[in-house]
Scaffold this active site. Sequence first.
Site, short mmCIF file in Angstrom:
data_model
loop_
_atom_site.label_atom_id
_atom_site.label_comp_id
_atom_site.label_asym_id
_atom_site.label_seq_id
_atom_site.Cartn_x
_atom_site.Cartn_y
_atom_site.Cartn_z
N ASP A 59 13.44 51.43 3.00
CA ASP A 59 12.62 50.97 4.12
C ASP A 59 12.19 52.11 5.03
OD1 ASP A 59 12.88 48.35 3.17
OD2 ASP A 59 14.75 48.07 4.29
N GLU A 89 1.70 48.32 8.20
CA GLU A 89 1.06 47.95 6.94
C GLU A 89 0.35 46.61 7.12
OE1 GLU A 89 2.17 47.69 2.17
OE2 GLU A 89 3.74 47.90 3.69
N ASP A 103 7.57 49.64 8.99
CA ASP A 103 7.65 48.85 7.76
C ASP A 103 8.29 47.51 8.13
OD1 ASP A 103 7.64 48.46 4.79
OD2 ASP A 103 9.81 48.35 5.13
#
Length: 216
Positions: free
Chosen positions: A201, A121, A37
Amino acid sequence: PSSVTVIKDAAGRYFASFVVQTTDDALAPTDCEVGIDLGLTHFAVLSDGTKVAAPKFLRRAAGKLKRLQQELSRKQRGSQNRRKAAVKVARAHARVADTRWDWQHKLSTAIIRDNQVVYVEDLCVAGLGRTRLAKSVHDAGWASFTGMLEYKAARHGRTFGRVDRFFPSTKMCSDCGRINDKMALNVRAWDCPCGSTHDRDVNAAKNVLAAGQADN
């Protein structure tokens, strides 16, 4: 080399670009897989709980850059002194870019070396670059970092994947799959009704890993 190109940049530095043929250098296989992340407070948070602080190279050099830019603005246009001042500004920016580039290379190499599969991502960097966070996004350099991960994975026999940017990695409980739509941006930890307590996170990184594994 089949060709060589010499380039001079705005900072007055010369670079020689060589075109050569290379072969892939596969690393020894490992069973580790990781989801990442990316963010601004922490540059990267891994699904194993590892947090990498954001170096913020541009913000750390902001004072010097501002002073050099002010000196440039006071020079007469077209003068030799203005050209010299412009080179100083370019060199300061180049130093920031080179430091960021070196740091990202070391981090991406370590991640690819330690993990067989890496998922991130697929952030809309261009869109974020048009918001009030533009300077921070530019300083983070997510696009160049993920690009390094991708080509190093291909070169060293690893697998790299991107998870859809609309996947609710932050708001979804990585244990039960429940989505928390009411979570504000300033909430860094939250409790799910299933009984799980999440670091925002780390939970997102775990969801990125699970989504990547599901797609493959």
